[in-house]
Design a protein around this motif. Structure first.
Motif, PDB file in Angstrom:
ATOM      1  N   ARG A 109       0.827  -1.219   0.000  1.00  0.00           N
ATOM      2  CA  ARG A 109       0.000   0.000   0.000  1.00  0.00           C
ATOM      3  C   ARG A 109       0.855   1.261   0.000  1.00  0.00           C
ATOM      4  O   ARG A 109       0.510   2.260  -0.650  1.00  0.00           O
ATOM      5  N   ASN A 110       1.936   1.249   0.759  1.00  0.00           N
ATOM      6  CA  ASN A 110       2.764   2.458   0.892  1.00  0.00           C
ATOM      7  C   ASN A 110       3.236   2.968  -0.466  1.00  0.00           C
ATOM      8  O   ASN A 110       3.249   4.179  -0.713  1.00  0.00           O
ATOM      9  N   GLN A 116       0.266   4.578  -2.160  1.00  0.00           N
ATOM     10  CA  GLN A 116      -0.172   5.794  -1.481  1.00  0.00           C
ATOM     11  C   GLN A 116       0.757   6.969  -1.783  1.00  0.00           C
ATOM     12  O   GLN A 116       0.307   8.081  -2.077  1.00  0.00           O
ATOM     13  N   GLU A 172      -0.157  10.535  -4.020  1.00  0.00           N
ATOM     14  CA  GLU A 172      -0.054  11.883  -3.453  1.00  0.00           C
ATOM     15  C   GLU A 172       0.733  12.846  -4.326  1.00  0.00           C
ATOM     16  O   GLU A 172       0.778  14.052  -4.057  1.00  0.00           O
TER      17      GLU A 172
END
Length: 385
Positions: free
Chosen positions: A180-181, A184, A188
């Motif tokens: 996920r990191n 994510q 952004e």
């Protein structure tokens, strides 16, 4: 030069799954010209006698480590970068050895196209590629250089890093967090920042490619809860997902069908060396087929040697899968799932002349590969084996 293979039974694997008996296959300049019966033979054509033989498209395995998994030993290969769990910049093309014997095995088994790359030790391992199994250089063999970002859920990454190396991730939660990191952080970024990361080829660049639909995320997942996690991640970031192995997928068919992910099933006929593979069954392809979920069957070479791809499909037939659906899963459907159906996967005019001559129907236990052709050139001669 026009070459005509005369008198064969031809399984075209086109949209209608047309089968011709006592038919001719026309090949010229590495491409298929046509296939059919009652064809008028030009006087300048080279004739190859294919009577009593069966012709199929070249087989396609879309989950392998061909040419990159140099040895069977987990720690003596180029398929996994064990230095850290997050290695998105590991590109298959930088690890593939086209002279490795696995390419010879592929041609011996009638496999003309493979997707290959990093293994499943890392939550994020690197970028896969799709290539032919014959050719004089990697550049000549490549079909798709960047065919997907490979990641893994479940026992593999948490056991390799948590247990063997005593560092994150120790748990399934930790594995999912790492995956996920990356997405994510990429989400952004502004448009300009994305361009900068792509230009500099940072760790986030493969995630940007996935987010922008340029390639899918391939996630190794055996257990049903890992499959559910993969689906959640894909929905969160609205990305294309390929479920790799999908071992317990037959326990959650509705959820898989609803999510629209691609599915690659296998390998079968392996002992349950991991707790999470105890529900593996060659009956799964029939269940997916009956549920209307497209899938491909794979070997995960070297865990099932690549030349046994046809046996993996035949095993599914023994457990009830329709023969034509089984053949589709390693030809036309496999090609469609990875977006290369315009070039390979069926015997149709204009496509690459990748095909196999068999002594019997390929699912017949007596069948042997008489010859494998890639781009119209004989890449394996079964008469000289």
């Amino acid at each position: 030069m026009l070459t005509i293979f005369r008198g064969a039974k031809i399984y075209t694997m086109d949209k209608e799954n047309t089968v011709f008996s006592n038919a001719d296959l026309w090949v010229k300049d590495g491409k298929i010209i046509k296939a059919g019966t009652n064809t008028d033979i030009p006087v300048d054509a080279t004739i190859e006698d294919a009577s009593r033989l069966v012709i199929t498209p070249g087989l396609i395995d879309i989950h392998t480590h061909v040419g990159i998994w140099g040895e069977i030993d987990e720690h003596v290969n180029d398929a996994c970068e064990y230095s850290e769990p997050f290695t998105p910049l590991m590109d298959a093309i930088d690890g593939i050895n086209i002279n490795h014997f696995s390419f010879q095995l592929a041609r011996k088994g009638g496999v003309t196209t493979v997707q290959t790359g990093t293994g499943s030790a890392n939550p994020i391992g690197g970028v896969w590629s799709i290539l032919k199994t014959g050719g004089s250089s990697l550049e000549e063999m490549l079909i798709v250089e960047r065919s997907g970002l490979k990641g893994a859920l479940g026992e593999n990454p948490k056991n390799v890093f948590g247990q063997s190396y005593n560092k994150t991730p120790y748990t399934r939660m930790g594995v999912a967090k790492i995956i996920r990191n990356g997405f994510q952080k990429a989400m952004e970024l502004s448009s300009g920042e994305r361009d900068s990361h792509m230009e500099r080829r940072t760790d986030l660049s493969p995630f940007i490619e996935v987010l922008e639909g340029k390639m899918p995320l391939h996630l190794h997942c055996h257990r049903a809860d890992d499959i559910a996690t993969a689906i959640r991640i894909a929905k969160e970031f609205q990305i294309s997902l390929s479920l790799e192995h999908c071992t317990e997928g037959h326990l959650m068919l509705d959820a898989i069908k609803d999510c629209g992910a691609s599915v690659t099933l296998g390998p079968f006929m392996l002992p349950s060396t991991k707790y999470e593979t105890r529900n593996s069954t060659p009956a799964a392809p029939k269940m997916f087929h009956d549920a209307g979920i497209p899938f491909a069957i794979m070997t995960d070479h070297p865990f099932i040697p690549i030349h046994y791809l046809i046996l993996c499909a035949a095993e599914a037939v023994k457990y009830g899968l329709d023969e034509m659906a089984a053949l589709q899963s390693i030809t036309s459907e496999a090609a469609r799932l990875v977006g290369i159906q315009d070039r390979v996967g069926s015997i149709e005019a204009g496509k690459d002349a990748d095909f196999v001559l068999w002594s019997h129907h390929p699912f017949d236990s007596r069948s042997t590969v008489v010859a494998t052709y890639i781009n119209g050139t004989k890449a394996y001669d079964g008469m000289q084996r």
